[in-house]
Structures are given as C-alpha cells and as structure tokens.
Write an enzyme that holds these catalytic residues in place. Structure first.
Site, mmCIF file in Angstrom:
data_model
loop_
_atom_site.group_PDB
_atom_site.id
_atom_site.type_symbol
_atom_site.label_atom_id
_atom_site.label_comp_id
_atom_site.label_asym_id
_atom_site.label_seq_id
_atom_site.Cartn_x
_atom_site.Cartn_y
_atom_site.Cartn_z
ATOM 1 N N HIS A 349 53.354 53.796 -41.466
ATOM 2 C CA HIS A 349 53.737 53.179 -40.335
ATOM 3 C C HIS A 349 52.948 52.061 -39.689
ATOM 4 O O HIS A 349 53.476 50.929 -38.931
ATOM 5 C CB HIS A 349 53.538 54.336 -39.173
ATOM 6 C CG HIS A 349 54.430 55.542 -39.434
ATOM 7 N ND1 HIS A 349 54.160 56.814 -39.020
ATOM 8 C CD2 HIS A 349 55.294 55.874 -40.603
ATOM 9 C CE1 HIS A 349 55.181 57.605 -39.624
ATOM 10 N NE2 HIS A 349 55.841 57.078 -40.747
ATOM 11 N N CYS A 662 71.665 43.336 -46.623
ATOM 12 C CA CYS A 662 70.323 43.524 -45.416
ATOM 13 C C CYS A 662 69.080 44.214 -46.289
ATOM 14 O O CYS A 662 67.861 44.479 -45.562
ATOM 15 C CB CYS A 662 70.652 44.340 -44.393
ATOM 16 S SG CYS A 662 70.890 46.066 -44.818
HETATM 17 C C1 PEP Z 1 67.893 49.204 -48.178
HETATM 18 O O1 PEP Z 1 68.121 50.101 -48.660
HETATM 19 O O2 PEP Z 1 68.127 47.865 -48.801
HETATM 20 C C2 PEP Z 1 67.835 49.066 -46.598
HETATM 21 C C3 PEP Z 1 68.134 47.925 -46.230
HETATM 22 O O3 PEP Z 1 67.227 50.267 -46.152
HETATM 23 P P1 PEP Z 1 65.901 50.645 -46.122
HETATM 24 O O4 PEP Z 1 65.222 49.681 -46.971
HETATM 25 O O5 PEP Z 1 65.475 50.965 -44.687
HETATM 26 O O6 PEP Z 1 66.280 51.814 -47.066
#
Ligand code: PEP
Ligand code: MG
Length: 737
Positions: A349, A662
């Site tokens: 965190h 993303c």
């Molecule tokens: C991913 O898995 O690419 C994502 C954007 O989410 P996280 O990194 O939070 O799992």
C-alpha cells in the site's frame, strides 16, 4: 580554520578525562577510516606526535583484533600477546596492561578506545563496562561527522563513507535530498545517572509504558487472524517481555548508567552479536529488538516515535524500516523528495501511495535505518532501485544532471498538455489516466488526460481499518467525480483477492490466490457487497454520466448477472427518489483469456471493453505477476500476446463496442506504439506516462506502423519477443520513444 581545532581540542580533553576516570596512564582513540585503516585520533599518555600519524592496518595489532571481533579485550601483559604490534613512535613499550573496547555504531566497529597502565593489573568487569559506555558517547561524535575535519590528509572516516545500496524500485523518479528518519533515533547525551534508585524507577516506568504501547499496537492490528502475521506480532511482544533483556537493562542501570545509556549499551551488544548472523529468522529478531529498544528510548525521552509532519525540512528523503500509507500521507508532500524503506513490496500500500504522490521510492534496502544518520546527503533512484548515501561530489553532480534532464523532459511533456493527441497521419487517440486515490486527481488536469479510464476502488478498502460503509464509499466516489469535473470517470468494482487482500476479511488464504476467489467472483457470491458498491456509485453519479466496469469476468453469463444486479440498483435508486445518472454504462475488463473465445458475445452484451493487460499477460503466459522470478520471463511484445490483443481490437471494430486498454503496457511508449499499430485508439495509464506516450504519438504515422507490424505478426515466427524489430521500426519511422 576554527572548527578542526575545536574538534581536536574536544577529543584531547575527552581522552584526558577518560584516563583520569579510569585511573590509567594512557587513553587513546583510534578511528576506522574508509580504507579500513585505523588512525590514532587522540591520546593521553602516548607520544602526542603520533596522533594522525600512527595507523594500524585492518586486523593488525591488538587494536585491529578488537575492531574485527567487535569485542572488548583486557590484558595484564599486553606485550606478550601474539597480536601485539609495536609502534616505536608511540612510546607504548613501557605499558604492560591494556584494555580496549570497540566503538560501535549499528553493529559495525567505527573506532577502538584503549586505556593502558604501566603496572600489571587486571581490569574489572565494571571497568570494562564503563569504558564501553564511554565508547558510546564517542560513537555519536564520530558518526556525526565532526571528526572528518581532522582526519589525516586525504583520508575519510569510514562511518561517513559514501555507500551505494541496491533495493527494489517501487515508485519511479529521482530524488536528491537529506535523510529524515521517519522514526528518529534518540541521541543519548547523559551517560551517568545522578541517582541509581530513581533511575531504576524511570526505567521500570518506561518499560511498563513501552509494553502497553506494544500491546496496544497488537490489539489495533489484531483481527483474530492466525498465521504468520500474528506470529510476528507475538514474537515482538515476547521480546518486550524478555527476562534476559530486562535483566541486562536493570544491571546496566544498577552499575550507574542512565536508563537511556543502559538501553543503548545493551542494544549495541546485541546488535554486534546478531549482526554477524546470516540466519534470516535471527536477523528478523534483531529488527524486532531494535524496534523495541527504540520504543523504550522514546518513552524515556518523552518523545513521539514519529517525526511530526510540520518538522519536516525541505528536500527530505524519508528513511524507515517500514511505513503505513497513512503515515506517508501525513507528511507535507511539497517537502518530500524520496522514500527509502527496508521492507515493502512493489504492490504494497505504501508503494501505491508513493506512486500516487509521485515520490521516488526504493524498498528492500537492507539495514538502511541502522546505517544512515539524520541529515546525511542521499540520492534515491526509484527507476533503478539504487540508493546513494553520502554521495561523492561526482556522483551527486551526475545525478543532479539527470534530475535536471528529467525536469526538462517533464516540462516538455507539460507543454504538450493542451496539444490534441493526433498522430502524424491524423488519427486521434484518447489518452486516459489510471487512479485509485483522491490524491491522484489533481494529475487529471495537469496531464490533460481525457478521463479517468480506470479508478481502482479497492485501494480505499485496502487502506481502511474496516470495510468502508456504503456512506463512506459514496462520499469518496462523489469526491472523485467532483474532482474530475466534466471529465468522465470509469470506476472499477472491487478487485480484491489475489495479491490484494483486505486485512479485515478473514479466511482468504489460498494456495493459488491469483486463480482463486477474487474480484467479481466474490461480488457474485456475496451479492450484498457488490450491490452496496453499485448503489454507492449510482447515488454518487446522480445527474452525471456513470461508467462502471467489472474485473475478472470469465464468462458472458457473469457479465449478465452483474448487469441484472446493476439494473436493479438503478431502478431502486430511481424509485427511492435519488437523481438518476444521465447515462449508466457497464463495461467489462478483458483480462481472463476465456473471454478471447467469447468475443462476439461479450462485445454484443457489454457497453464497453477495457483490456487489463497485466492480468491477461499473467493468465495467458501462466506467469505470476508478483513473482519476481517469472514476472518478466515473457515479453508482452511477443507474437502470441500481440495477436491476442489484436483479436480484441478487431472484435471491437466489428461490433462497434468501445475499447480501451488500461494495463501497464499502455503507458510505455514502445508498447503503446505497437498497440496503436494493432488497432487500439484509447489507452489508460498512470499520470506520469501520459506525456511520454503523447510525445510518441505526435511523431507516429499510424498507417505506416500498422503495415509494418501486421507483416511482423503475419510472418511465421517463433513466439519470441518483437521488441528489437519494433525498436528498429520506431527508428526507421523516426518515432520518438
Ligand atoms: C490489469 O490487470 O491490467 C489491470 C489494469 O488491473 P490491475 O493491475 O489492478 O489488476
Ligand atoms: Mg487486473
């Protein structure tokens, strides 16, 4: 120069005092230099001419023996000891008895303090202890750097050595500044107690208060959990109650020390013994012991354990063993230049918060809190994981130049903020920002991102001491929407499980957490939790465009079940008089490979798609993203991964379903170039990545790159990395990476 005289004069007075207190004819102080050689810094009784001239090689003579063993040595007939080394310039041949103790700092020997007597005599245990205690005072003096001015020409005292350390970069960036200890050490200035009885009472009172604070700490973090976490805390408590340790403290006070000096003494001994341990369990116990001793010192000094945020100087680099995200958020961000920790993983965190605050941070720097001194010059390189303590001028100049370059680049990126993101051949690209905390939000306007493309809601849950109530959730979502102004926000429903455990939810330990009960799976099995969050989104999003997406969808049916819950909540809010959102879109994260084979159905069902390339890569290549051994074993710029991503882009075009990506790869210029070439037009990334990716896009001809990448993907290739050919392509097309 007035200062060198003062330091030498002070030392000279100190050795005279020690000699007289110990009823010895000689008292000498040797200081370890950075070349390992021990230099005579002051003497009473030996030939003064020898000061700064007489030196001992590492391991040479009795002084060398004490330095390497870090143990005291008392001899009634020193000259017949096999290690005795004769230095004619000192005139010490007439002294028979010898008592030497190491001057210790953080478990390392930084000097040796010696007394000698002409006659044969045996030094008592009390005398050995008294000299050790005096050595503590000298340790402060040596470590403070004030003796650097009087070291023999060309020398450097070891404790002030420049030191390059390597850790794990957990937040990018470069910071130059001065060490601020998050939990400052208490400097012990008074060694001898005025009254032993009242000193013993002080010690007992402080021990009780320290124990109470440890109990409170354990209660605060105690959620009935068992397992490793609990064991660690219990070990901590055991040390606070350790009889042997407490007995040694009491004995030290009974011998005439102040309670503070006793703690420091007992701690120094333990450290010197345990420092040479390689067993990780014992080394951890040393950490615990240091922590407990520190707590006790703070109780005695009546000081808070934590530096008050307003006491922070400019250009501060915080150094701590570990730190909670809340503690980091308490500091004045404008004065922080970096963070160095002994322990905190990349997905911890505090790392998340450091990244959100754009504070360069390095973790896993072994023993750093024992090595640094408050105020030391320090450089933190969050990109490479390097930490430079007391950097020599050339290193400092090189890093300062790099920092200036970075700042210049940042300024160039900022200048691009209002430039439309359109490729050389006129293709408009949407750049969006990933966020997870309210502190991220100012970056939206600073970067010129079009929207928050991914808001990771689990961070609020991870930072909270208990499950956030619906009202608290709603408040945060409302604050985020307000901070975003007229730019849209795509909230992701809770993505917990896997590596993101909530400390207050029990029974989550799984053999394979990444393949376990996580994210939407929990939401569908505990629909009350999911509905509570959906309702909080809807209520916060009244009168606005509302965008929500669901992580870890594996089947179309899972999406449809979520949709049904969502529609029900929208209807519930409407029937209870809440202002409805202007529009409510529910999207799907494509991050489980099973969806690659249901693309027609999922594009038909979902309002939009967002590729979570971090997880998609993890599941497609069967590499645990948090396991350093394998996480980077395969390159996302591989034929297999790029073909998978391309199939999603193609399905989006066929169906007209909007698509974003993303994951981390969207924020790296070369990877972003490849993504554009295979059909992506919307990318969401961390705030710091937006400038570099935009600069790349402005120099890219998408059509040309597409032709080249298509031919790379069409060739019958082994599934090796395409990184090199892609870099060559960027070079050929003059794309700025
Ligand atoms: C991913 O898995 O690419 C994502 C954007 O989410 P996280 O990194 O939070 O799992
Ligand atoms: Mg994911």
């Amino acid at each position: 120069m007035a200062e060198p005289v003062t330091a030498q004069a002070r030392l000279d007075r100190i050795v005279v005092l020690i000699a007289s207190n110990m009823v010895a004819e000689v008292c000498s102080l040797y200081v370890v230099r950075s070349d390992g050689v021990m230099e005579l810094f002051a003497t009473e009784g030996l030939n003064r001419e020898a000061v700064h001239l007489t030196t001992m090689e590492p391991g040479e003579g009795l002084v060398g023996l004490i330095a390497s063993s870090a143990e005291p040595l008392a001899l009634s007939d020193a000259q017949h000891h096999p290690a005795f080394s004769y230095k004619p310039e000192t005139g010490e041949e007439i002294y028979q008895s010898f008592l030497g103790v190491p001057v210790l700092r953080g478990g390392a020997t930084i000097g040796v303090l010696v007394v000698q007597n002409r006659a044969r005599r045996t030094y008592s245990e009390e005398e050995v202890e008294a000299l050790q205690t005096t050595a503590m005072l000298l340790a402060e003096m040596i470590a403070s750097g004030e003796l650097q001015a009087i070291v023999a020409k060309g020398g450097q005292i070891a404790v002030r050595n420049p030191l390059a350390m390597r850790g794990l970069g957990i937040a990018d960036g470069l910071g130059l500044g001065h060490v601020v200890m998050h939990q400052p050490r208490v400097a012990v200035s008074k060694i001898v107690a005025d009254d032993v009885d009242s000193e013993l009472l002080r010690l007992e009172t402080a021990i009780s208060a320290m124990r109470a604070s440890v109990d409170e700490l354990i209660d605060r973090t105690d959620d009935g959990q068992s397992g490793e976490h609990r064991d660690v805390l219990e070990a901590f408590r055991m040390i606070a109650h350790d009889r042997g340790w407490l007995r040694r403290l009491r004995e030290a006070v009974s011998s005439g020390l102040t309670a503070e000096a006793a703690v420091e003494r007992v701690q120094n001994d333990a450290r010197a013994k345990l420092q040479r341990q390689t067993d990780p369990y014992l080394r951890d116990r040393l950490h615990d012991l240091t922590d407990i001793a520190n707590r006790l010192l703070h109780q005695l000094a009546g000081q808070s354990l934590v530096l008050l945020p307003e006491e922070l100087p400019e250009n501060a680099i915080l150094v701590a063993r570990s730190m909670s995200p809340a503690a980091l958020l308490d500091y004045d961000r404008s004065r922080l230049r970096g963070l160095v920790l002994e322990e905190a993983g990349a997905s911890s965190h505090v790392a998340i918060v450091a990244r959100a605050l754009a504070i360069p941070a390095v973790s896993d720097v072994t023993n750093v809190t024992e090595i640094v001194e408050h105020g030391d010059a320090i450089i933190v390189d969050g990109d490479s994981g390097e930490v430079y303590l007391r950097p020599p001028p050339d290193v400092e100049a090189a890093y300062a130049e790099r920092a200036r370059m970075r700042a210049r680049k940042q300024a160039q990126y900022r200048a691009l903020r209002d430039v439309p993101t359109v490729s050389l051949d006129g293709v408009p690209i949407g750049l969006h920002m990933n966020a997870g905390l309210l502190v991220d939000m100012p970056h939206l306007a600073e970067t010129g991102a079009e929207s928050i493309g991914l808001f990771r809601t689990e961070l609020q849950f991870m930072l909270a001491p208990r499950f956030p109530r619906p009202g608290v959730q709603e408040q945060l979502y409302r604050a985020i929407l307000e901070a975003a102004g007229d730019r849209p926000v795509t909230f992701r429903t809770l993505d917990i499980g896997g590596d993101k455990l909530l400390p207050y939810m029990k029974g989550f330990e799984e053999e394979n957490p990444a393949l376990g009960w996580r994210a939407l799976r929990i939401g569908l099995d505990r629909p009350a939790l999911l509905r509570m969050q959906l309702r909080a989104f809807i209520r916060a999003g009244g009168g606005r465009e509302l965008r929500i997406m669901v992580p870890m969808v594996s089947t179309v049916d899972e999406y449809k079940r979520t949709r049904a819950l969502f529609d029900r909540e929208v209807a519930w809010c409407a029937s209870h008089g809440y202002a409805p959102p202007l529009s409510a879109k529910l999207g799907v994260m494509v991050e489980v490979p099973s969806l690659l084979f249901q693309l027609e159905e999922i594009t038909a069902a979902a309002d939009f798609l967002s590729v979570g390339s971090n997880d998609l890569m993890q599941y497609l290549y069967a590499v645990d993203r948090d396991n350093r051994r394998v996480a980077n074993r395969f390159d996302p710029l591989s034929v297999g991964f790029l073909r998978a991503l391309r199939s999603i882009a193609a399905a989006s075009v066929r169906s007209g379903t909007p698509l974003t990506l993303c994951g981390e790869i969207g924020g790296r210029p070369l990877e972003a170039m490849a993504l554009l070439a295979i059909g992506y037009r919307q990318l969401s990334m961390s705030a710091t990545a937006i400038g570099p990716v935009k600069a790349m896009i402005l120099t890219m001809n998408v059509a040309e790159a597409t032709r080249a990448v298509e031919s790379m993907l069409a060739e019958g290739r082994d599934d090796a990395s395409l990184r090199e050919p892609l870099e060559a392509l960027a070079g050929r097309l003059a794309i700025r990476l």
